[in-house]
Design a protein around this motif. Structure first.
Motif, PDB file in Angstrom:
ATOM      1  N   ARG A  61       0.830  -1.213   0.000  1.00  0.00           N
ATOM      2  CA  ARG A  61       0.000   0.000   0.000  1.00  0.00           C
ATOM      3  C   ARG A  61       0.861   1.259   0.000  1.00  0.00           C
ATOM      4  NH1 ARG A  61      -3.238  -3.310   3.343  1.00  0.00           N
ATOM      5  NH2 ARG A  61      -2.284  -2.520   5.264  1.00  0.00           N
ATOM      6  N   LEU A  62       1.935   1.238   0.775  1.00  0.00           N
ATOM      7  CA  LEU A  62       2.808   2.412   0.831  1.00  0.00           C
ATOM      8  C   LEU A  62       3.482   2.668  -0.513  1.00  0.00           C
ATOM      9  CD1 LEU A  62       4.459   1.963   4.350  1.00  0.00           C
ATOM     10  CD2 LEU A  62       2.675   3.594   3.697  1.00  0.00           C
ATOM     11  N   MET A  63       3.866   1.600  -1.192  1.00  0.00           N
ATOM     12  CA  MET A  63       4.521   1.758  -2.492  1.00  0.00           C
ATOM     13  C   MET A  63       3.548   2.265  -3.555  1.00  0.00           C
ATOM     14  SD  MET A  63       7.070  -1.564  -2.601  1.00  0.00           S
ATOM     15  CE  MET A  63       7.929  -1.049  -4.093  1.00  0.00           C
ATOM     16  N   LYS A  64       2.250   2.072  -3.303  1.00  0.00           N
ATOM     17  CA  LYS A  64       1.236   2.534  -4.251  1.00  0.00           C
ATOM     18  C   LYS A  64       0.452   3.725  -3.698  1.00  0.00           C
ATOM     19  CE  LYS A  64       0.653  -1.843  -6.700  1.00  0.00           C
ATOM     20  NZ  LYS A  64      -0.296  -2.901  -7.129  1.00  0.00           N
ATOM     21  N   THR A  65       1.145   4.551  -2.910  1.00  0.00           N
ATOM     22  CA  THR A  65       0.554   5.792  -2.414  1.00  0.00           C
ATOM     23  C   THR A  65       0.848   6.907  -3.408  1.00  0.00           C
ATOM     24  OG1 THR A  65       0.777   5.151  -0.088  1.00  0.00           O
ATOM     25  CG2 THR A  65       0.581   7.503  -0.556  1.00  0.00           C
ATOM     26  N   TYR A  66      -0.193   7.576  -3.858  1.00  0.00           N
ATOM     27  CA  TYR A  66      -0.062   8.641  -4.857  1.00  0.00           C
ATOM     28  C   TYR A  66      -0.424   9.994  -4.251  1.00  0.00           C
ATOM     29  CZ  TYR A  66       0.661   5.645  -8.958  1.00  0.00           C
ATOM     30  OH  TYR A  66       1.189   4.769  -9.880  1.00  0.00           O
ATOM     31  N   ILE A  67       0.301  11.010  -4.667  1.00  0.00           N
ATOM     32  CA  ILE A  67       0.011  12.389  -4.278  1.00  0.00           C
ATOM     33  C   ILE A  67      -0.734  13.074  -5.421  1.00  0.00           C
ATOM     34  CG2 ILE A  67       0.982  14.630  -3.645  1.00  0.00           C
ATOM     35  CD1 ILE A  67       1.489  12.560  -1.522  1.00  0.00           C
ATOM     36  N   VAL A  68      -1.844  13.731  -5.103  1.00  0.00           N
ATOM     37  CA  VAL A  68      -2.581  14.532  -6.086  1.00  0.00           C
ATOM     38  C   VAL A  68      -2.474  15.993  -5.657  1.00  0.00           C
ATOM     39  CG1 VAL A  68      -4.861  15.096  -7.016  1.00  0.00           C
ATOM     40  CG2 VAL A  68      -4.172  12.700  -6.740  1.00  0.00           C
ATOM     41  N   MET A  69      -1.918  16.814  -6.536  1.00  0.00           N
ATOM     42  CA  MET A  69      -1.695  18.225  -6.213  1.00  0.00           C
ATOM     43  C   MET A  69      -2.409  19.125  -7.218  1.00  0.00           C
ATOM     44  SD  MET A  69       1.917  20.301  -5.914  1.00  0.00           S
ATOM     45  CE  MET A  69       2.488  19.216  -4.610  1.00  0.00           C
ATOM     46  N   PRO A  70      -3.542  19.716  -6.828  1.00  0.00           N
ATOM     47  CA  PRO A  70      -4.191  20.693  -7.710  1.00  0.00           C
ATOM     48  C   PRO A  70      -3.371  21.979  -7.718  1.00  0.00           C
ATOM     49  CG  PRO A  70      -5.334  20.581  -5.609  1.00  0.00           C
ATOM     50  CD  PRO A  70      -4.257  19.535  -5.554  1.00  0.00           C
ATOM     51  N   ALA A  71      -3.207  22.583  -8.879  1.00  0.00           N
ATOM     52  CA  ALA A  71      -2.357  23.775  -8.956  1.00  0.00           C
ATOM     53  C   ALA A  71      -2.900  24.770  -9.975  1.00  0.00           C
ATOM     54  CB  ALA A  71      -0.928  23.376  -9.328  1.00  0.00           C
ATOM     55  N   TYR A  72      -3.044  26.004  -9.530  1.00  0.00           N
ATOM     56  CA  TYR A  72      -3.477  27.079 -10.430  1.00  0.00           C
ATOM     57  C   TYR A  72      -2.609  28.306 -10.167  1.00  0.00           C
ATOM     58  CZ  TYR A  72      -6.362  30.696 -12.597  1.00  0.00           C
ATOM     59  OH  TYR A  72      -6.807  31.755 -13.362  1.00  0.00           O
ATOM     60  N   ASN A  73      -1.777  28.642 -11.126  1.00  0.00           N
ATOM     61  CA  ASN A  73      -0.866  29.790 -11.016  1.00  0.00           C
ATOM     62  C   ASN A  73      -0.018  29.718  -9.739  1.00  0.00           C
ATOM     63  OD1 ASN A  73      -1.890  30.786 -13.422  1.00  0.00           O
ATOM     64  ND2 ASN A  73      -3.300  32.214 -12.437  1.00  0.00           N
ATOM     65  N   GLU A  74       0.694  28.611  -9.582  1.00  0.00           N
ATOM     66  CA  GLU A  74       1.494  28.384  -8.376  1.00  0.00           C
ATOM     67  C   GLU A  74       2.999  28.368  -8.674  1.00  0.00           C
ATOM     68  OE1 GLU A  74       0.181  28.504  -5.589  1.00  0.00           O
ATOM     69  OE2 GLU A  74      -1.766  27.525  -5.490  1.00  0.00           O
ATOM     70  N   GLU A  75       3.439  29.132  -9.668  1.00  0.00           N
ATOM     71  CA  GLU A  75       4.850  29.092 -10.048  1.00  0.00           C
ATOM     72  C   GLU A  75       5.786  29.523  -8.912  1.00  0.00           C
ATOM     73  OE1 GLU A  75       5.511  31.705 -13.349  1.00  0.00           O
ATOM     74  OE2 GLU A  75       5.167  33.534 -12.188  1.00  0.00           O
ATOM     75  N   LYS A  76       5.296  30.323  -7.982  1.00  0.00           N
ATOM     76  CA  LYS A  76       6.146  30.818  -6.896  1.00  0.00           C
ATOM     77  C   LYS A  76       6.499  29.733  -5.879  1.00  0.00           C
ATOM     78  CE  LYS A  76       4.486  35.608  -7.041  1.00  0.00           C
ATOM     79  NZ  LYS A  76       3.822  36.701  -6.271  1.00  0.00           N
ATOM     80  N   THR A  77       5.649  28.735  -5.762  1.00  0.00           N
ATOM     81  CA  THR A  77       5.834  27.761  -4.679  1.00  0.00           C
ATOM     82  C   THR A  77       5.950  26.312  -5.123  1.00  0.00           C
ATOM     83  OG1 THR A  77       3.423  27.666  -4.418  1.00  0.00           O
ATOM     84  CG2 THR A  77       4.625  29.200  -2.980  1.00  0.00           C
ATOM     85  N   ILE A  78       5.411  25.968  -6.276  1.00  0.00           N
ATOM     86  CA  ILE A  78       5.261  24.555  -6.613  1.00  0.00           C
ATOM     87  C   ILE A  78       6.591  23.816  -6.730  1.00  0.00           C
ATOM     88  CG2 ILE A  78       5.159  24.862  -9.139  1.00  0.00           C
ATOM     89  CD1 ILE A  78       2.928  22.665  -9.079  1.00  0.00           C
ATOM     90  N   GLY A  79       7.630  24.490  -7.168  1.00  0.00           N
ATOM     91  CA  GLY A  79       8.928  23.835  -7.287  1.00  0.00           C
ATOM     92  C   GLY A  79       9.445  23.355  -5.943  1.00  0.00           C
ATOM     93  N   ASP A  80       9.411  24.229  -4.946  1.00  0.00           N
ATOM     94  CA  ASP A  80       9.883  23.864  -3.606  1.00  0.00           C
ATOM     95  C   ASP A  80       8.984  22.809  -2.967  1.00  0.00           C
ATOM     96  OD1 ASP A  80      12.015  25.607  -3.773  1.00  0.00           O
ATOM     97  OD2 ASP A  80      10.993  27.243  -2.715  1.00  0.00           O
ATOM     98  N   VAL A  81       7.681  22.923  -3.193  1.00  0.00           N
ATOM     99  CA  VAL A  81       6.746  21.945  -2.624  1.00  0.00           C
ATOM    100  C   VAL A  81       7.024  20.560  -3.208  1.00  0.00           C
ATOM    101  CG1 VAL A  81       4.321  21.256  -2.451  1.00  0.00           C
ATOM    102  CG2 VAL A  81       4.960  23.653  -2.136  1.00  0.00           C
ATOM    103  N   LEU A  82       7.223  20.488  -4.503  1.00  0.00           N
ATOM    104  CA  LEU A  82       7.523  19.200  -5.132  1.00  0.00           C
ATOM    105  C   LEU A  82       8.866  18.648  -4.655  1.00  0.00           C
ATOM    106  CD1 LEU A  82       6.239  19.801  -8.770  1.00  0.00           C
ATOM    107  CD2 LEU A  82       5.292  18.223  -7.078  1.00  0.00           C
ATOM    108  N   ASP A  83       9.845  19.509  -4.486  1.00  0.00           N
ATOM    109  CA  ASP A  83      11.151  19.047  -3.987  1.00  0.00           C
ATOM    110  C   ASP A  83      11.008  18.399  -2.611  1.00  0.00           C
ATOM    111  OD1 ASP A  83      12.564  19.830  -6.223  1.00  0.00           O
ATOM    112  OD2 ASP A  83      13.164  21.770  -5.392  1.00  0.00           O
TER     113      ASP A  83
END
Length: 287
Positions: A61-83
Motif C-alpha cells: 500500500r505504501l509503495m502505491k501511495t499517490y500524491i494529487v496536487m491541484p495547482a493554479y498559477n502556483e509558479e512561486k511555490t510549486i517547485g519547492d513543494v515538489l522538492d
C-alpha cells in the motif's frame, strides 16, 4: 512512497531480507525508510503491522501511495513543494493537475519529472481534485493523498495523515489544523472555517473540525466511491458529505499549516463560503 532503498532493523532476519529483495528494493544503511519485521518507519512516522503477512500488504500500500496536487498559477511555490515531496515519494507517484494556469506552473512541474495533467481552462479546485483522484485510481493507487501546491502543508504531516489509512484503520483521514497548532491561522479564517464546519455537519450528519483542509488521504475504495461534482471550493465539504453517505470511516489527524503572505491569499473567503453553503443545499435537494 519511495521505498527503492531501505534500511533494515535486523540484517539477520532472512525472511524479511528475502521479501525486500523480492520487491527489487535495495538495502542501504543510508536510506531514509527503515523496515522492521512488523513496521515501516520514515521521517518519524511508524506504520505498524500485526503480522509479517500484514507487513507485506502494508509495504504494498505504501509503495502505491499517490500524491494529487491541484495547482493554479502556483509558479512561486510549486517547485519547492515538489522538492519536499520528492524526498519521500517517487516522481511517478506524484500527479500535478495544472488547472488552466497562465504562468509557469506546468513547466516547473514537468521539469521535476512528475505526472502533469492539464486542464485547458480553469475549472476550480473541485475539478482539479476530481481529475487527479480519478487518474491516481486509474494508475493503481492504493492510497490517494491530496496536497496543496501553495506551501501550506509539510511532508511530515502528510506521512502522519497516511498512517491510519495505510494500516487499514480508516478510509479517509483528514489533516485538521484545528486539532493541531492554530497559532498561525488568522482569526477571520478560523471563524469562517468553523461556520463551514457547522454547515457541512448538517449534511454529513457528523462534525469534522476542519472540513476545508486540503491535506487528506483516501483508501482506494473510498477514493473510487466518492463522487465529486463541485468544481469550486465546495468540493472539500462535498468529499466529507459523500464519504459519510458512502459509509467510509473518517478520522482526523492533527497537522500544522504554514501560513505565508502568499498562501494567505489562497483558500476560501466570505463569498466562497456562501457558494459552498448554496452548493450543499442544492445538492441536498438534487439527491
Amino acid at each position: 512512497m519511495r521505498l527503492d532503498k531501505v534500511r533494515v532493523e535486523n540484517e539477520n532476519d532472512k525472511e524479511l531480507i528475502a521479501f525486500i529483495n523480492s520487491l527489487g528494493i535495495e538495502i542501504n544503511e543510508n536510506a531514509l525508510p527503515i523496515i522492521g519485521r512488523y513496521y515501516v518507519e520514515i521521517l518519524g512516522t511508524r506504520y505498524e503491522a500485526e503480522s509479517f503477512d500484514e507487513l507485506k500488504s502494508l509495504v504494498g500500500r505504501l509503495m502505491k501511495t499517490y500524491i494529487v496536487m491541484p495547482a493554479y498559477n502556483e509558479e512561486k511555490t510549486i517547485g519547492d513543494v515538489l522538492d519536499s515531496l520528492l524526498r519521500v515519494f517517487p516522481r511517478e507517484n506524484i500527479i500535478v493537475v495544472d488547472d488552466g494556469s497562465r504562468d509557469r506552473t506546468r513547466e516547473i512541474a514537468k521539469s521535476k519529472g512528475v505526472h502533469v495533467v492539464s486542464h485547458i481552462i480553469n475549472r476550480g479546485l473541485g475539478g482539479a481534485l476530481g481529475t487527479g483522484i480519478r487518474y491516481a485510481v486509474y494508475k493503481g493507487a492504493e492510497i490517494v493523498v491530496t496536497f496543496d501546491a501553495d506551501g501550506q502543508h509539510i511532508v511530515e504531516d502528510a506521512l502522519r495523515v497516511i498512517k491510519p489509512v495505510a494500516e487499514g484503520k480508516t478510509d479517509l483521514a483528514i489533516g485538521s489544523r484545528f486539532k493541531g497548532n492554530l497559532n498561525q491561522m488568522p482569526l477571520v479564517k478560523r471563524v469562517g472555517n468553523i461556520a463551514l464546519n457547522l454547515i457541512t455537519a448538517i449534511f454529513a450528519f457528523r462534525y469534522i473540525s476542519d472540513t476545508q483542509s486540503g491535506l487528506r488521504a483516501f483508501s482506494r475504495n473510498c477514493a473510487s466511491r466518492v463522487k465529486i461534482t463541485c468544481d469550486g471550493y465546495a468540493v472539500s465539504s462535498e468529499i466529507i458529505v459523500e464519504a459519510s453517505r458512502k459509509k467510509c470511516r473518517i478520522v482526523e489527524i492533527p497537522i500544522t499549516a504554514v501560513y505565508t503572505e502568499y498562501s494567505m491569499k489562497k483558500g476560501t473567503n466570505v463569498i466562497e463560503g456562501i457558494k459552498i453553503a448554496l452548493n450543499l443545499f442544492v445538492d441536498l435537494f438534487r439527491r
